[in-house]
Write an enzyme that holds these catalytic residues in place. Structure first.
Site, mmCIF file in Angstrom:
data_model
loop_
_atom_site.group_PDB
_atom_site.id
_atom_site.type_symbol
_atom_site.label_atom_id
_atom_site.label_comp_id
_atom_site.label_asym_id
_atom_site.label_seq_id
_atom_site.Cartn_x
_atom_site.Cartn_y
_atom_site.Cartn_z
ATOM 1 N N ASP A 174 -4.958 -5.943 -11.353
ATOM 2 C CA ASP A 174 -6.241 -5.525 -10.781
ATOM 3 C C ASP A 174 -6.584 -6.351 -9.544
ATOM 4 O O ASP A 174 -6.004 -7.418 -9.304
ATOM 5 C CB ASP A 174 -7.330 -5.693 -11.853
ATOM 6 C CG ASP A 174 -8.421 -4.651 -11.741
ATOM 7 O OD1 ASP A 174 -8.612 -4.108 -10.640
ATOM 8 O OD2 ASP A 174 -9.093 -4.391 -12.759
ATOM 9 N N ASP A 194 -12.036 4.276 -11.629
ATOM 10 C CA ASP A 194 -12.732 3.858 -12.852
ATOM 11 C C ASP A 194 -13.551 5.010 -13.419
ATOM 12 O O ASP A 194 -14.083 4.917 -14.528
ATOM 13 C CB ASP A 194 -13.662 2.676 -12.553
ATOM 14 C CG ASP A 194 -12.894 1.360 -12.539
ATOM 15 O OD1 ASP A 194 -11.717 1.360 -12.934
ATOM 16 O OD2 ASP A 194 -13.475 0.339 -12.129
HETATM 17 C C1 GLA Z 1 -11.769 -3.010 -12.859
HETATM 18 C C2 GLA Z 1 -10.779 -1.960 -13.304
HETATM 19 C C3 GLA Z 1 -11.148 -1.489 -14.680
HETATM 20 C C4 GLA Z 1 -11.159 -2.650 -15.638
HETATM 21 C C5 GLA Z 1 -12.097 -3.726 -15.137
HETATM 22 C C6 GLA Z 1 -11.988 -4.982 -15.971
HETATM 23 O O1 GLA Z 1 -13.019 -2.457 -12.638
HETATM 24 O O2 GLA Z 1 -10.732 -0.909 -12.390
HETATM 25 O O3 GLA Z 1 -10.262 -0.494 -15.118
HETATM 26 O O4 GLA Z 1 -9.869 -3.142 -15.786
HETATM 27 O O5 GLA Z 1 -11.828 -4.071 -13.786
HETATM 28 O O6 GLA Z 1 -12.810 -5.971 -15.527
#
Ligand code: GLA
Length: 711
Positions: free
Chosen positions: A447, A511
């Site tokens: 990430d 997301d």
């Molecule tokens: C980001 C990612 C999510 C998740 C969060 C965790 O927003 O896109 O899918 O993994 O971080 O903190």
């Protein structure tokens, strides 16, 4: 150059490239449909658009492969740079042009500035994607400072009037905006320090009327996960161009004496209709960019994030794993929250050791449990980041990207590590390497959750070093663990480009797993990138990012457009929901082998609220089409939906692969017979007359399966 060729020609499967070498610097005379005639030098010379109008400079400033201000070119020049205490202007001339197989290499030099510029133009003969590689060498004895060095500049045909670029935000990536290419430069600048939600490095220049099937289009993509600019403009002589390159802060790029700098690669293709260009980009990515593991059928993920967020413990995770296994998941991914101090998003990033207060026996019991179901294990990292509230930051505040004496703004309570420092990248390698080795981790969700602001080493800007350092770290890890798969995630889909995709082979698309929002996000994503690398999860009934409730069939059908998975608390599903999900899981498993390299089609639909796409098996034996209705239609019925990509002569059995007849039936006085009965039809009729759709309630979807009649 006395004996250099006056033109070079590259032929692909359906495209040709002509570089003419009549002016001071070679120019792209043609890129598009494959040429069938043999071309004499005199023809190209005469077709050079030589008419010269009054009230301009006495000599026409040509739009060459490397347009330069010194020749009187008033558009965006290919290079802006300087050497201190000497002439700041460059003036390159051709020193060599040579062709080998599918590549033309052009070398330009500027004796006075002591610079050599190399441009390689390569046409991939399978996919018809053209790649431009540019590098600049400093032959001097002092530093050369670069402010702008374009990866490529392309002339656009006169009848190309529009520029479509992709923009968005967190939770709504890759939305298209079309603007005219006119006087005044359109400059899409991305300063976010990552590929970004706001401006994807994907641009389409085209004729005015462009749709799935028709219109001429040039797709361009910059393989770079940092700052960049895409520029289009129509100059006063009527010529238009498109240019792309990485963006630099003053003082950011300094080429040392004897050193050579290579720009991010620029990829482009020119074709008819959006689908043709899309398919070429998919093929190019599959054959030239993506890691080999992406060519194998993709496992079904179950991710802990939206099921448990930071509220982790062994027992609940194990029961989540059990439920995920029941609905057919094959890889369990433990998302954020497992490492020291990470009880929420204010602390912990940088301390990549398992938190013993949450997992007293480490991750071993959970990993064992996952494996007992025959599932793989994946783990979330955000390696480039550090929370000020972490042991790492307390020990090494100097490891962050920053400028001395200026406070760097936080984003999601975090700062960015300077991964181009050897000590930082070694630290990260060791942390991740130890965990991958200890738990035999199959997959990393990598990430990257904030923009780069004030990205310096204290004194000089460093943003452009960061993506390269991250790619190198990823490569070091996959070299040490050849079976390790890495996903590129960046607050959803903010890091997807051919740069990072050489090291990662799956992208967390967004997301936002609300299937309706997701439909347009996925359409935008799949314009340039193959759908099988698009992480697509079935979420909860109430989408966490939009608050909207949707039907389980719609959620599953939309997730089936990519790499299918789950991001929900499967423990709370009732029997009916489990059975429904199980059906779609089995469907994915049944078809995923051919879906992995299927030809992707976006469908022309009768209404903007209807979004259709399909995947057709390479030999056209089988296909799956999904049609999503975003909201209430103005008309009473959606009518016939024209399919695409089938063999016109083949007879296909057509059936409803989504098991949502009960959802649809109440809205239909009469259902089209094929929804409930055996139906056989030629590909030709399905593509011309089209398949009559049932009346669909708003926010519903249908999945259509076509399979060729056995001979
Ligand atoms: C980001 C990612 C999510 C998740 C969060 C965790 O927003 O896109 O899918 O993994 O971080 O903190």
């Amino acid at each position: 150059m006395s004996n250099s060729p006056t033109h070079c020609r590259l032929d692909g499967r359906t495209s040709s490239v002509l570089l003419s070498n009549h002016g001071a610097i070679p120019a792209l005379a043609w890129f598009g449909n494959r040429l069938v005639s043999s071309i004499a030098d005199s023809m190209l010379e005469n077709l050079d658009d030589a008419a010269h109008a009054f009230a301009n400079l006495d000599a026409r400033a040509a739009l060459s492969l490397f347009p330069q201000a010194a020749s009187g070119y008033m558009g965006s020049p290919a290079l802006v740079g300087r050497r201190y205490n000497t002439n700041h202007t460059t003036h390159f001339t051709l020193s060599d042009i040579e062709q080998s197989a599918q590549t033309v290499t052009v070398t330009l030099s500027d004796e006075q500035s002591r610079l050599t510029l190399t441009k390689q133009v390569t046409l991939d003969s399978n996919s018809d994607v053209l790649t431009i590689r540019t590098s600049l060498k400093n032959n001097g004895t002092d530093d050369y400072h670069v402010d702008w060095l374009a990866s490529g500049t392309l002339p656009l045909p006169n009848h190309f009037t529009n520029c479509t670029s992709q923009h968005g935000r967190w939770g709504l990536e890759t939305q298209s905006i079309t603007r005219p290419i006119g006087p005044g430069r359109l400059d899409v600048q991305n300063w976010h320090g990552r590929t970004g939600h706001e401006h994807a490095p994907n641009v389409i220049c085209s004729t005015e009327h462009l749709c799935e099937d028709h219109g001429e289009a040039m797709f361009l993509h910059l393989a770079w996960s940092g700052n960049y600019s895409f520029r289009t403009e129509r100059l006063n002589d009527g010529n238009a161009y498109v240019q792309a390159g990485m963006l630099l802060r003053p003082g950011e790029l300094v080429i040392a004496p004897g050193a050579e700098f290579s720009c991010p690669e620029l990829h482009l293709t020119k074709g008819h209709g959006l689908n043709e260009c899309t398919q070429r980009f998919h093929q190019y990515a599959r054959e030239n960019i993506l890691p080999a593991w992406t060519r194998k059928p993709r496992p079904i993920h179950a991710n802990s994030w939206e099921a448990m967020y930071f509220d982790l413990n062994d027992e609940d995770l194990k029961s989540l794993v059990d439920a995920a296994a029941t609905i057919g998941a094959e890889r369990f991914v433990l998302d954020d929250g497992w490492f020291i101090g990470r009880r929420d998003d204010t602390a912990g990033l940088g301390d990549w050791q398992v938190d013993q207060t949450v997992f007293p026996n480490g991750l071993e019991p959970l990993v064992k449990h996952v494996r007992s179901h025959g599932m793989q294990f994946g783990l979330w990292f955000e390696p480039e980041m550090v929370n000020p509230n972490s042991n790492l930051y307390r020990e090494h505040p100097e490891w962050t990207l920053h400028f001395d004496q200026i406070e760097t703004p936080l984003a999601r309570n975090q700062l960015v590590l300077d991964v181009s420092r050897e000590d930082v990248s070694n630290y990260l390698f060791n942390c991740i390497n130890d965990l991958v080795a200890e738990y035999k981790i199959d997959y990393i969700k990598w990430d990257m959750n904030r923009d780069l602001v004030l990205a310096g080493d204290g004194v000089f800007p460093r943003a452009s070093e960061q993506p390269k350092a991250v790619y190198a770290l990823m490569q070091r890890l996959t070299k040490a663990h050849p079976n390790l798969e890495i996903e590129s995630c960046s607050s959803g889909g903010a890091r997807c480009d051919f740069g990072v995709l050489k090291c990662t082979g799956r992208v967390w698309t967004s997301d936002n797993i609300d299937p309706l929002a997701r439909t347009t996000i996925q359409q935008g994503f799949a314009r340039f990138f193959p759908p099988e690398i698009m992480g697509a999860h079935v979420g909860h009934m109430h989408a966490h990012l939009t608050g909207r409730s949707t039907n389980l069939h719609t959620r599953a059908i939309v997730a089936l457009q990519g790499q299918f998975g789950f991001e929900l608390d499967a423990r709370v599903l009732d029997e009916q929901e489990m059975a429904t999900l199980h059906h779609y899981t089995m469907l994915y498993k049944k078809h995923r082998a051919w879906l992995n390299d299927a030809t992707y089609w976006q469908l022309p639909t009768s209404d903007t609220l209807l979004i259709g796409s399909g995947q057709v098996e390479q030999s056209q034996h089988e296909a799956l089409f999904s049609i999503v209705l975003l909201d209430s239609l103005r008309h009473t019925r959606p009518g016939c939906q024209r399919l695409r990509g089938l063999n016109p002569e083949t007879r296909y059995w057509v059936s409803l692969a989504s098991i949502n007849i009960d959802q649809l039936a109440p809205f239909n006085r009469t259902l089209p017979p094929w929804c409930t009965e055996d139906f056989i039809c030629t590909g030709e009729l399905l593509m011309t007359i089209g398949l009559p759709l049932p009346v669909m309630p708003p926010q519903s979807a249908v999945l259509v399966h076509c399979v060729a009649e056995a001979n």
